[in-house]
Structures are given as structure tokens and as C-alpha cells.
Design an enzyme around this catalytic site. Structure first.
Site, mmCIF file in Angstrom:
data_model
loop_
_atom_site.group_PDB
_atom_site.id
_atom_site.type_symbol
_atom_site.label_atom_id
_atom_site.label_comp_id
_atom_site.label_asym_id
_atom_site.label_seq_id
_atom_site.Cartn_x
_atom_site.Cartn_y
_atom_site.Cartn_z
ATOM 1 N N HIS A 142 0.845 -1.190 0.000
ATOM 2 C CA HIS A 142 0.000 0.000 0.000
ATOM 3 C C HIS A 142 0.878 1.236 0.000
ATOM 4 O O HIS A 142 1.967 1.225 0.568
ATOM 5 C CB HIS A 142 -0.909 0.018 1.248
ATOM 6 C CG HIS A 142 -2.085 0.912 1.078
ATOM 7 N ND1 HIS A 142 -2.048 2.240 1.429
ATOM 8 C CD2 HIS A 142 -3.313 0.680 0.556
ATOM 9 C CE1 HIS A 142 -3.215 2.786 1.133
ATOM 10 N NE2 HIS A 142 -4.001 1.868 0.610
ATOM 11 N N GLU A 191 -7.670 -5.734 -0.355
ATOM 12 C CA GLU A 191 -8.174 -6.518 -1.476
ATOM 13 C C GLU A 191 -8.088 -8.021 -1.256
ATOM 14 O O GLU A 191 -8.824 -8.782 -1.875
ATOM 15 C CB GLU A 191 -7.413 -6.157 -2.765
ATOM 16 C CG GLU A 191 -7.327 -4.682 -3.060
ATOM 17 C CD GLU A 191 -8.664 -4.056 -3.410
ATOM 18 O OE1 GLU A 191 -9.704 -4.667 -3.131
ATOM 19 O OE2 GLU A 191 -8.653 -2.950 -3.950
HETATM 20 N N1 COA Z 1 4.295 -7.320 -4.690
HETATM 21 C C1 COA Z 1 5.600 -7.265 -4.990
HETATM 22 N N2 COA Z 1 6.346 -6.157 -4.846
HETATM 23 C C2 COA Z 1 5.701 -5.062 -4.390
HETATM 24 C C3 COA Z 1 4.360 -5.054 -4.047
HETATM 25 C C4 COA Z 1 3.624 -6.246 -4.221
HETATM 26 N N3 COA Z 1 2.327 -6.322 -3.932
HETATM 27 N N4 COA Z 1 3.998 -3.829 -3.616
HETATM 28 C C5 COA Z 1 5.105 -3.071 -3.677
HETATM 29 N N5 COA Z 1 6.141 -3.821 -4.155
HETATM 30 C C6 COA Z 1 7.535 -3.402 -4.350
HETATM 31 C C7 COA Z 1 7.738 -2.773 -5.715
HETATM 32 O O1 COA Z 1 7.994 -3.758 -6.690
HETATM 33 C C8 COA Z 1 8.926 -1.903 -5.432
HETATM 34 O O2 COA Z 1 10.081 -2.714 -5.391
HETATM 35 P P1 COA Z 1 11.488 -2.189 -5.969
HETATM 36 O O3 COA Z 1 11.853 -1.027 -5.097
HETATM 37 O O4 COA Z 1 12.393 -3.364 -5.837
HETATM 38 O O5 COA Z 1 11.228 -1.781 -7.392
HETATM 39 C C9 COA Z 1 8.679 -1.416 -4.008
HETATM 40 O O6 COA Z 1 7.817 -2.382 -3.412
HETATM 41 C C10 COA Z 1 7.988 -0.059 -3.963
HETATM 42 O O7 COA Z 1 6.961 -0.053 -4.948
HETATM 43 P P2 COA Z 1 6.026 1.214 -5.218
HETATM 44 O O8 COA Z 1 5.236 0.970 -6.470
HETATM 45 O O9 COA Z 1 6.832 2.467 -5.161
HETATM 46 O O10 COA Z 1 5.140 1.141 -3.936
HETATM 47 P P3 COA Z 1 3.744 1.796 -3.685
HETATM 48 O O11 COA Z 1 3.665 2.067 -2.248
HETATM 49 O O12 COA Z 1 3.463 2.917 -4.578
HETATM 50 O O13 COA Z 1 2.777 0.597 -4.107
HETATM 51 C C11 COA Z 1 0.784 -0.477 -4.601
HETATM 52 C C12 COA Z 1 1.475 0.543 -3.714
HETATM 53 C C13 COA Z 1 -0.612 -0.733 -4.064
HETATM 54 C C14 COA Z 1 0.677 0.092 -6.016
HETATM 55 C C15 COA Z 1 1.607 -1.786 -4.604
HETATM 56 O O14 COA Z 1 1.828 -2.236 -3.296
HETATM 57 C C16 COA Z 1 0.982 -2.878 -5.445
HETATM 58 O O15 COA Z 1 1.149 -2.874 -6.667
HETATM 59 N N6 COA Z 1 0.261 -3.852 -4.801
HETATM 60 C C17 COA Z 1 -0.366 -4.919 -5.531
HETATM 61 C C18 COA Z 1 -1.713 -4.474 -6.088
HETATM 62 C C19 COA Z 1 -2.740 -4.290 -4.999
HETATM 63 O O16 COA Z 1 -2.920 -5.131 -4.143
HETATM 64 N N7 COA Z 1 -3.454 -3.149 -5.105
HETATM 65 C C20 COA Z 1 -4.493 -2.799 -4.180
HETATM 66 C C21 COA Z 1 -4.059 -1.692 -3.283
HETATM 67 S S1 COA Z 1 -5.227 -1.387 -1.996
#
Ligand code: COA
Length: 361
Positions: free
Chosen positions: A245, A303
Site C-alpha cells: 500500500h 483486497e
Molecule cells: N508485490 C511485490 N512487490 C511489491 C508489491 C507487491 N504487492 N507492492 C510493492 N512492491 C515493491 C515494488 O515492486 C517496489 O520494489 P522495488 O523497489 O524493488 O522496485 C517497491 O515495493 C515499492 O513499490 P512502489 O510501487 O513504489 O510502492 P507503492 O507504495 O506505490 O505501491 C501499490 C502501492 C498498491 C501500487 C503496490 O503495493 C501494489 O502494486 N500492490 C499490488 C496491487 C494491490 O494489491 N493493489 C491494491 C491496493 S489497496
């Protein structure tokens, strides 16, 4: 980070607060656990709308108006319904909503509040070659949504769905709420603003995640080795759906609320057999993520257990985001009204990093 607007405060709101370090969600002065399972969705709509409309009726009256709006939207859209099942279910719902008037009144808002709940069951039934079940204005909102889907609604499932709708009704300045506020800031109507929210919610990084959670659970079960499957996904650069998140650095409090709901449903529904398995997958995912991404605290998000709850309620995974929209639409409308009241256009700047024109020529 400029690309994701991390840590940028883009609005002041009285609607909700996400405490990412503590893992708390506050909705208009109430903690999530005070509301979920205790307040009906119609009551929470009133809580969110309070102060944003002149002459907002009390709880009971507003819930009656929500019931009447379900009937009105069904009757208004019925002539067009036959065309929509050709689209995938989320696009069909969005196309139906686009046909609603684009005003700013309470009546416009109530039509938008009920539209996902009315359109989703009707389109699912039409897609299966069945006739839509018309809404019952006197029924409770969640109960009626299930009745429109299956013809009947067990009280346990209706309560579970109602708790879900309340749990996801609002959540700070998430991507879809921000999109909604941007459009509302232009003084376009509420339907235009909600269509923006719907567009943002669709993506798998936001509200599109619970469908893929079911696909993941099925794929892991078929593979027979959760940890290996999860490690392989991460090695391929994929994200594990239902985890991570932008704001929460600890477990999403909504995940626990929904997990408890799924547990209470017991083994009577399809998900009953899934819960124990999902818990082992969750544990494996948390361990794999800790090793693979030690720099980031990645925990279970809303989710993961949404997927189990909506599956138990009888929705196919393709329609999970529709049901998310049926809950979040209340927050979108309140945020749109709050933004409209500021009278300020949201118009940030970009930094140009492209080539400069050759001024000499
Ligand atoms: N699975 C694998 N790796 C994940 C991850 C996940 N669910 N969520 C974050 N990461 C990793 C990214 O790959 C990244 O790794 P890196 O630094 O090696 O490239 C790091 O964590 C940071 O990612 P970032 O996109 O900057 O984090 P964020 O805080 O913006 O991400 C989400 C938030 C929700 C977009 C992300 O956690 C995600 O894609 N989750 C899966 C989809 C999901 O469940 N969405 C519903 C959200 S309520």
C-alpha cells in the site's frame, strides 16, 4: 517522488484520515471498527453527505430515498440494459452510469450512489441469459443488491456485503478519489466526476486487485507450492495482488475487518473452504515479500480478503471492482462536493524535461 505525488497534500478534508504508520482509518470522526458491522451503508452515506447538501433527511428517510433511487435508476436504464452486456462487466456498468444526468443535487447523488448496485446484478444476469430482478425500494441496500443478483439474499450474506460497503466507503485521497476531485474542481457535474473515479478504480494497482487475488489463489493451489510460486512471480517482476500500500506501512485495518467477516460466514459458502488456504498463502506471501523486498514494509491490504468475501456473496471475480465502486461511490460524491465548495480548480504544474525548440532557425 514526483511521479507518484508521494507525501503531497493536495486537499483538506473532513471526510477520512488514513494513518499509515498506526494502521488506523478514521471516517468523519469514527474509527473504521466503530462503523463496520455496526452502521448500515445508508447511515454511512448520510454521515459522509452531512453538510454537503441542503436539507439532508435523517437516516431512515435517506435510506428510503436510496431505495426509491434504486427503482428510479432501474426503470430509467432498463431500455438500454440489453445493449450493455456486450461489454465487460465493469465497462458495462460505467456506460450505464454515463447515461445518468450530470447535475449536483442530492437526487443526482442518490442516483449515482445506487447505480453500481443496480447495474451490476442486472448486467450479470443478462450476461447469463436471465432476466434482471427489479429492485425493491423497501429493502436494505446490501440485501437488495444480493436479491437483484440471485433472487434471494441470506441475512448473513447481506450483513457481510453491508459491512464490506461500509469498510470501503472512503479512504483519504486514494487515486480514484483524487481523480474524482480533479474533475469536480472544474465544476463539471457529479456524473462526470464519478466517471473519472470509476476510470481510476479499474486498474489492478487500485480497485482492480481482488479479481486477480482469486486467480492467484487458484494458480497457487494448482502449483502445490505457495512460496515457490510467489518467489517466481516476484522474480518475473510481477506484484503480489492484495499486498502493499502507498500509505500503510503496517497491516491495512480493513483487511482484518473483512477477514473477520469471512470467518463469521463459516463454511456454508464457497469461501469457507478457501479461508484456511488463503491464510496459509497470506503467511507465505508476507514471508516471501519480506525477503524479496527488505527495503519496503509490504503487508496485506484490503483486497486480499475482499476477494474471499465477494466470492462468498456470489459475485464472479470479473465483477469485484463493480462492488468496490458500489461502496466507494459514497466517498467520491462527498469528496466531489467538498472540492466544489472550495471553488478552486485543481491545476498542478509539470516540469518540462523535453527538447527545447531551435529558436535560431
Ligand atoms: N508485490 C511485490 N512487490 C511489491 C508489491 C507487491 N504487492 N507492492 C510493492 N512492491 C515493491 C515494488 O515492486 C517496489 O520494489 P522495488 O523497489 O524493488 O522496485 C517497491 O515495493 C515499492 O513499490 P512502489 O510501487 O513504489 O510502492 P507503492 O507504495 O506505490 O505501491 C501499490 C502501492 C498498491 C501500487 C503496490 O503495493 C501494489 O502494486 N500492490 C499490488 C496491487 C494491490 O494489491 N493493489 C491494491 C491496493 S489497496
Amino acid at each position: 517522488m514526483a511521479n507518484g505525488l508521494d507525501d503531497v497534500v493536495a486537499a483538506e478534508t473532513v471526510l477520512s484520515d488514513v494513518d499509515g504508520a498506526g494502521g488506523h482509518l478514521t471516517i468523519r470522526g469514527h474509527s473504521l471498527t466503530e462503523l463496520a458491522g455496526h452502521w448500515r451503508y445508508g447511515q454511512v452515506v448520510r454521515l459522509l453527505f452531512d453538510g454537503f447538501f441542503d436539507e439532508l433527511p435523517g437516516d431512515g428517510e435517506l435510506e428510503k430515498a436510496i431505495g426509491s433511487a434504486r427503482v428510479e435508476v432501474f426503470e430509467r436504464l432498463q431500455p438500454m440494459l440489453a445493449e450493455l452486456p456486450a461489454l465487460e462487466i465493469y465497462s458495462g456498468m460505467r456506460a450505464g452510469i454515463a447515461l445518468l444526468p450530470d447535475g449536483d443535487s442530492l437526487a443526482d447523488s442518490l442516483r449515482l450512489i445506487v447505480a453500481p448496485a443496480v447495474l451490476t446484478p442486472a448486467l450479470l444476469r443478462l450476461g447469463r441469459g436471465e432476466k434482471p430482478v427489479p429492485p425493491d425500494a423497501r429493502a436494505d441496500h446490501a440485501n437488495d443488491m444480493l436479491r437483484m443478483l440471485s433472487g434471494t439474499a441470506s441475512p448473513a450474506l447481506a450483513k457481510a456485503l453491508d459491512t464490506y460497503l461500509v469498510t470501503v466507503c472512503d479512504h483519504g485521497l486514494n487515486a480514484s478519489t483524487f481523480a474524482t476531485r480533479v474533475v469536480a474542481s472544474t465544476q463539471a457535474g457529479l456524473t462526470s466526476a464519478i466517471l473519472a473515479g470509476l476510470g481510476a478504480l479499474k486498474g489492478p494497482l487500485h480497485g482492480g486487485a481482488p479479481g486477480p487475488v482469486i486467480e492467484m489463489l487458484d494458480a497457487i493451489e494448482a502449483s502445490g507450492d505457495a512460496a515457490a510460486w510467489l518467489r517466481n512471480e516476484i522474480a518475473r517482476g510481477e506484484r503480489i495482488m492484495g499486498f502493499g500500500h502507498r500509505i500503510y506501512r503496517v497491516r491495512d485495518p480493513r483487511a482484518d475487518v473483512l477477514k473477520a467477516v469471512v470467518r463469521r460466514l463459516g463454511t456454508r459458502y464457497k469461501t469457507g473452504s478457501r479461508l484456511a488456504y488463503a491464510e496459509t498463502v497470506e503467511q507465505a506471501a508476507l514471508e516471501v515479500l519480506k525477503v524479496a523486498k527488505p527495503q519496503r514494509s509490504i503487508e496485506t491490504n484490503v483486497e486480499f480478503y475482499t476477494a474471499l468475501l465477494l466470492e462468498a456473496a456470489g459475485f464472479p471475480k470479473e465483477a469485484f471492482s463493480n462492488v468496490f465502486a458500489a461502496g466507494r461511490v459514497a466517498g467520491w460524491i462527498a469528496h466531489a462536493r467538498e472540492q466544489q465548495a472550495t471553488g478552486r480548480l485543481i491545476r498542478p504544474q509539470s516540469r518540462y524535461v523535453g527538447p527545447v525548440p531551435d529558436l535560431v532557425a
